[in-house]
Design a protein around this motif. Structure first.
Motif, PDB file in Angstrom:
ATOM      1  N   ASN A 184       0.877  -1.163   0.000  1.00  0.00           N
ATOM      2  CA  ASN A 184       0.000   0.000   0.000  1.00  0.00           C
ATOM      3  C   ASN A 184       0.920   1.221   0.000  1.00  0.00           C
ATOM      4  O   ASN A 184       1.741   1.381   0.899  1.00  0.00           O
ATOM      5  CB  ASN A 184      -0.892  -0.027   1.241  1.00  0.00           C
ATOM      6  N   VAL A 185       0.796   2.074  -1.020  1.00  0.00           N
ATOM      7  CA  VAL A 185       1.778   3.140  -1.197  1.00  0.00           C
ATOM      8  C   VAL A 185       1.856   4.065   0.010  1.00  0.00           C
ATOM      9  O   VAL A 185       2.935   4.571   0.354  1.00  0.00           O
ATOM     10  CB  VAL A 185       1.482   3.941  -2.496  1.00  0.00           C
ATOM     11  N   PHE A 186       0.733   4.288   0.691  1.00  0.00           N
ATOM     12  CA  PHE A 186       0.778   5.113   1.900  1.00  0.00           C
ATOM     13  C   PHE A 186       1.680   4.479   2.943  1.00  0.00           C
ATOM     14  O   PHE A 186       2.537   5.142   3.542  1.00  0.00           O
ATOM     15  CB  PHE A 186      -0.619   5.325   2.472  1.00  0.00           C
ATOM     16  N   HIS A 187       1.521   3.194   3.175  1.00  0.00           N
ATOM     17  CA  HIS A 187       2.315   2.515   4.187  1.00  0.00           C
ATOM     18  C   HIS A 187       3.759   2.329   3.730  1.00  0.00           C
ATOM     19  O   HIS A 187       4.672   2.288   4.569  1.00  0.00           O
ATOM     20  CB  HIS A 187       1.670   1.181   4.548  1.00  0.00           C
ATOM     21  N   ASP A 188       3.974   2.207   2.421  1.00  0.00           N
ATOM     22  CA  ASP A 188       5.346   2.135   1.929  1.00  0.00           C
ATOM     23  C   ASP A 188       6.138   3.357   2.391  1.00  0.00           C
ATOM     24  O   ASP A 188       7.311   3.251   2.767  1.00  0.00           O
ATOM     25  CB  ASP A 188       5.372   2.063   0.403  1.00  0.00           C
ATOM     26  N   PHE A 189       5.479   4.525   2.368  1.00  0.00           N
ATOM     27  CA  PHE A 189       6.149   5.755   2.785  1.00  0.00           C
ATOM     28  C   PHE A 189       6.028   5.982   4.291  1.00  0.00           C
ATOM     29  O   PHE A 189       7.007   6.306   4.963  1.00  0.00           O
ATOM     30  CB  PHE A 189       5.579   6.949   2.015  1.00  0.00           C
ATOM     31  N   ASN A 190       4.830   5.821   4.837  1.00  0.00           N
ATOM     32  CA  ASN A 190       4.590   6.128   6.248  1.00  0.00           C
ATOM     33  C   ASN A 190       5.316   5.175   7.184  1.00  0.00           C
ATOM     34  O   ASN A 190       5.831   5.593   8.226  1.00  0.00           O
ATOM     35  CB  ASN A 190       3.093   6.089   6.541  1.00  0.00           C
ATOM     36  N   ASP A 191       5.359   3.885   6.848  1.00  0.00           N
ATOM     37  CA  ASP A 191       5.962   2.878   7.708  1.00  0.00           C
ATOM     38  C   ASP A 191       7.357   2.485   7.252  1.00  0.00           C
ATOM     39  O   ASP A 191       8.035   1.716   7.951  1.00  0.00           O
ATOM     40  CB  ASP A 191       5.089   1.611   7.759  1.00  0.00           C
ATOM     41  N   GLY A 192       7.758   2.976   6.085  1.00  0.00           N
ATOM     42  CA  GLY A 192       9.042   2.574   5.526  1.00  0.00           C
ATOM     43  C   GLY A 192      10.003   3.722   5.298  1.00  0.00           C
ATOM     44  O   GLY A 192      10.937   3.940   6.065  1.00  0.00           O
ATOM     45  N   PHE A 193       9.758   4.485   4.239  1.00  0.00           N
ATOM     46  CA  PHE A 193      10.781   5.423   3.783  1.00  0.00           C
ATOM     47  C   PHE A 193      10.919   6.663   4.676  1.00  0.00           C
ATOM     48  O   PHE A 193      12.026   7.158   4.870  1.00  0.00           O
ATOM     49  CB  PHE A 193      10.502   5.819   2.336  1.00  0.00           C
ATOM     50  N   ILE A 194       9.817   7.167   5.216  1.00  0.00           N
ATOM     51  CA  ILE A 194       9.949   8.303   6.139  1.00  0.00           C
ATOM     52  C   ILE A 194      10.643   7.868   7.432  1.00  0.00           C
ATOM     53  O   ILE A 194      11.577   8.546   7.886  1.00  0.00           O
ATOM     54  CB  ILE A 194       8.581   8.962   6.402  1.00  0.00           C
ATOM     55  N   PRO A 195      10.269   6.746   8.072  1.00  0.00           N
ATOM     56  CA  PRO A 195      11.045   6.279   9.227  1.00  0.00           C
ATOM     57  C   PRO A 195      12.511   5.987   8.890  1.00  0.00           C
ATOM     58  O   PRO A 195      13.393   6.243   9.716  1.00  0.00           O
ATOM     59  CB  PRO A 195      10.300   5.003   9.650  1.00  0.00           C
ATOM     60  N   LEU A 196      12.771   5.463   7.698  1.00  0.00           N
ATOM     61  CA  LEU A 196      14.158   5.217   7.294  1.00  0.00           C
ATOM     62  C   LEU A 196      14.924   6.535   7.201  1.00  0.00           C
ATOM     63  O   LEU A 196      16.073   6.639   7.657  1.00  0.00           O
ATOM     64  CB  LEU A 196      14.183   4.484   5.956  1.00  0.00           C
ATOM     65  N   PHE A 197      14.293   7.550   6.645  1.00  0.00           N
ATOM     66  CA  PHE A 197      14.889   8.882   6.541  1.00  0.00           C
ATOM     67  C   PHE A 197      15.192   9.445   7.934  1.00  0.00           C
ATOM     68  O   PHE A 197      16.270   9.982   8.184  1.00  0.00           O
ATOM     69  CB  PHE A 197      13.924   9.798   5.795  1.00  0.00           C
ATOM     70  N   ILE A 198      14.242   9.307   8.856  1.00  0.00           N
ATOM     71  CA  ILE A 198      14.435   9.791  10.224  1.00  0.00           C
ATOM     72  C   ILE A 198      15.600   9.067  10.891  1.00  0.00           C
ATOM     73  O   ILE A 198      16.476   9.688  11.509  1.00  0.00           O
ATOM     74  CB  ILE A 198      13.157   9.586  11.055  1.00  0.00           C
ATOM     75  N   THR A 199      15.631   7.748  10.780  1.00  0.00           N
ATOM     76  CA  THR A 199      16.626   6.941  11.482  1.00  0.00           C
ATOM     77  C   THR A 199      18.028   7.216  10.972  1.00  0.00           C
ATOM     78  O   THR A 199      18.972   7.385  11.765  1.00  0.00           O
ATOM     79  CB  THR A 199      16.281   5.449  11.345  1.00  0.00           C
ATOM     80  N   ILE A 200      18.187   7.280   9.665  1.00  0.00           N
ATOM     81  CA  ILE A 200      19.509   7.548   9.102  1.00  0.00           C
ATOM     82  C   ILE A 200      20.005   8.924   9.530  1.00  0.00           C
ATOM     83  O   ILE A 200      21.157   9.087   9.953  1.00  0.00           O
ATOM     84  CB  ILE A 200      19.482   7.422   7.566  1.00  0.00           C
ATOM     85  N   ASN A 201      19.138   9.931   9.447  1.00  0.00           N
ATOM     86  CA  ASN A 201      19.552  11.289   9.781  1.00  0.00           C
ATOM     87  C   ASN A 201      19.750  11.487  11.280  1.00  0.00           C
ATOM     88  O   ASN A 201      20.458  12.411  11.691  1.00  0.00           O
ATOM     89  CB  ASN A 201      18.528  12.291   9.257  1.00  0.00           C
ATOM     90  N   SER A 202      19.128  10.649  12.096  1.00  0.00           N
ATOM     91  CA  SER A 202      19.273  10.768  13.543  1.00  0.00           C
ATOM     92  C   SER A 202      20.526  10.068  14.062  1.00  0.00           C
ATOM     93  O   SER A 202      21.137  10.515  15.032  1.00  0.00           O
ATOM     94  CB  SER A 202      18.047  10.182  14.247  1.00  0.00           C
ATOM     95  N   ILE A 203      20.920   8.968  13.410  1.00  0.00           N
ATOM     96  CA  ILE A 203      21.990   8.136  13.946  1.00  0.00           C
ATOM     97  C   ILE A 203      23.272   8.207  13.114  1.00  0.00           C
ATOM     98  O   ILE A 203      24.367   8.257  13.649  1.00  0.00           O
ATOM     99  CB  ILE A 203      21.517   6.673  14.055  1.00  0.00           C
ATOM    100  N   TYR A 204      23.122   8.230  11.797  1.00  0.00           N
ATOM    101  CA  TYR A 204      24.283   8.192  10.909  1.00  0.00           C
ATOM    102  C   TYR A 204      24.379   9.507  10.137  1.00  0.00           C
ATOM    103  O   TYR A 204      23.807   9.658   9.059  1.00  0.00           O
ATOM    104  CB  TYR A 204      24.179   7.015   9.953  1.00  0.00           C
ATOM    105  N   LYS A 205      25.121  10.443  10.685  1.00  0.00           N
ATOM    106  CA  LYS A 205      25.167  11.781  10.102  1.00  0.00           C
ATOM    107  C   LYS A 205      25.782  11.792   8.711  1.00  0.00           C
ATOM    108  O   LYS A 205      25.401  12.593   7.855  1.00  0.00           O
ATOM    109  CB  LYS A 205      25.952  12.722  11.027  1.00  0.00           C
ATOM    110  N   ASN A 206      26.745  10.898   8.474  1.00  0.00           N
ATOM    111  CA  ASN A 206      27.339  10.869   7.131  1.00  0.00           C
ATOM    112  C   ASN A 206      26.502  10.062   6.137  1.00  0.00           C
ATOM    113  O   ASN A 206      26.807  10.027   4.944  1.00  0.00           O
ATOM    114  CB  ASN A 206      28.759  10.304   7.181  1.00  0.00           C
TER     115      ASN A 206
END
Length: 446
Positions: free
Chosen positions: A152-174
């Motif tokens: 479901n495209v909403f969940h692909d972004f809401n449960d996947g790519f936006i959390p992935l974006f948050i996690t990478i930018n929060s933990i791995y600055k490079n």
């Protein structure tokens, strides 16, 4: 020889002892004060036992305090065995003699049983020793699942790519990470390959299809989430930054082959009118008439229904070049993320989904800088009036009827049983407002 007086000798000896104890007590007191003084600006050396406990705590840790997600970290080198879905410490001797074992389902909807039942559980352990390393990686792993509601495209972004974006930018600055994904099906990898490549330039490790062991300098298991289509509160990273990442992934020219060419400077504003298939709920029953009204107002209308046959590059090319979007509440409105900031977006809100519509698409649109408009239908426009009496709480007061129980039965009523037939006079007024905003945007941005 002069004889010593035993009494005098005893007196001298006793005095020496008292003096010694007095000095020693002062030294003990001084040492105690130093050891109990604040350690700010000084290095406090740990005992051997404290060092061991400290290292064990740092090597494997799990944060389970959040409603939406669990997050586990391995700060030491780790080897993963995809066959058993287990992450082993490469050097377990640095942890306590008792083995540490943690379990995690790396999908950020832990409060909801249905999707979590479909997520494979992963194991993290400090012992016994893991298998030999077959593939060595120099970048840390970020581990998550593409199961659950993925598809479901909403969940692909809401449960996947936006959390992935948050996690990478929060933990791995490079942002130099290796994506390790459970339930990474071929269609998902193919559909989102450009976006996944923006997140990581390294080949993706798929836990379900790989049989080789992989070694990483560290690993994070799980994704951070802060609600519907939302980024971390008070973060420097905003949804507009995420939208920029989408532009980097999909913003290529020459993707208009299945649509009209991009609009020219003297063309009317382009409106993407989102269409829904019959039989799935929330269908616009008089869609043809509504499209005709939009054309009469002056829009260049493109009727668009996202399907698996249309690539995200093509969808992005169409929507990013347009000036407005109109659509019924539903997962397809996730494509509103492709609109340029300043363009116009009207969400049609059926009965009973006000709060869902605002959180899923209204607030994110405003966060990106899109001019957001809500068209809340009247009772007479809903097909539910054919099934329920107007005085039924389902229609009269949906919020009270739902309470806090947004169950599957409630969702079926408002999301699957309900269709909409627009009051075209009223709908025209909203389209005219949308046109005015889109026209101003077009004159400014092209």
């Amino acid at each position: 020889m002069r004889k010593r007086n035993p009494a005098a000798t005893a007196t001298v000896f006793l005095a020496l002892i008292i003096a010694f104890l007095f000095v020693f007590e002062i030294n003990l007191s001084s040492i105690f004060r130093l050891s109990s003084a604040p350690t700010q600006g000084k290095i406090r050396r740990l005992t051997f036992g404290e060092q061991r406990r400290g290292k064990a705590k740092q090597v494997i840790s799990c944060d389970r305090s959040h409603k939406e997600y669990d997050l586990c970290s391995i700060t030491g080198a780790t080897v993963v065995d995809p066959v058993t879905s287990t992450f082993f410490l490469v050097d377990p001797t640095i942890s306590d003699p008792g083995s540490i074992v943690e379990k995690i389902k790396p999908y950020p909807r832990k409060w909801e049983n249905f999707p979590m039942q479909r997520i494979k559980e992963l194991t993290i352990t400090s012992g016994p020793s893991g298998p030999e390393c077959e593939v060595q990686h120099n970048s840390p792993a970020i581990v998550f699942s593409a199961g659950g509601y993925t598809g479901n495209v909403f969940h692909d972004f809401n449960d996947g790519f936006i959390p992935l974006f948050i996690t990478i930018n929060s933990i791995y600055k490079n942002q130099d990470v290796v994506l390790v994904v459970s339930k990474a099906r071929d269609w998902w990898l193919n559909r989102y390959k450009n976006l996944l490549h923006v997140f990581s330039s390294h080949p993706i490790v798929t836990l379900d299809n790989d049989t080789s062991t992989h070694c990483f300098p560290s690993a994070t298991l799980g994704l951070m989430s802060y609600g519907f289509m939302a980024l971390m509160p008070n973060s420097s990273q905003t949804l507009l930054h995420f939208r920029g990442l989408l532009d980097k992934a999909f913003g290529h020219h020459g993707q208009y082959s299945i649509f009209n060419p991009p609009p020219k400077s003297d063309s009317p504003p382009r409106l993407v009118f989102m269409s829904r298939s019959k039989g799935i709920g929330r269908e616009i029953l008089n869609q043809d008439e509504a499209v005709k009204v939009a054309k009469e107002i002056g829009f260049d209308v493109i009727l668009f229904e996202p399907t698996g046959k249309i690539s995200l590059q093509q969808a992005y090319g169409l929507i990013n070049s347009s000036h407005a979007m109109v659509g019924m509440h539903g997962a397809a409105l996730t494509h509103s993320l492709f609109l340029r900031p300043g363009s116009a977006f009207m969400q049609v809100m059926p009965l009973g989904i006000d709060w869902v519509g605002k959180m899923c698409f209204g607030e994110p649109a405003r966060a990106i800088g899109i001019q957001y408009i809500e068209y809340k239908i009247k009772v007479e426009e809903s097909s539910l009036v054919e099934k329920y009496d107007k005085n039924d709480m389902v229609i009269k007061d949906p919020a009270s009827f739902q309470g806090r129980n947004w169950s599957s039965d409630v969702m079926n009523i408002y999301l699957k049983e309900q269709n909409v037939k627009h009051d075209l006079v009223r709908f025209r007024d909203y389209l005219m407002e949308t046109y005015s905003k889109a026209k101003t945007f077009m004159e400014k941005m092209g």
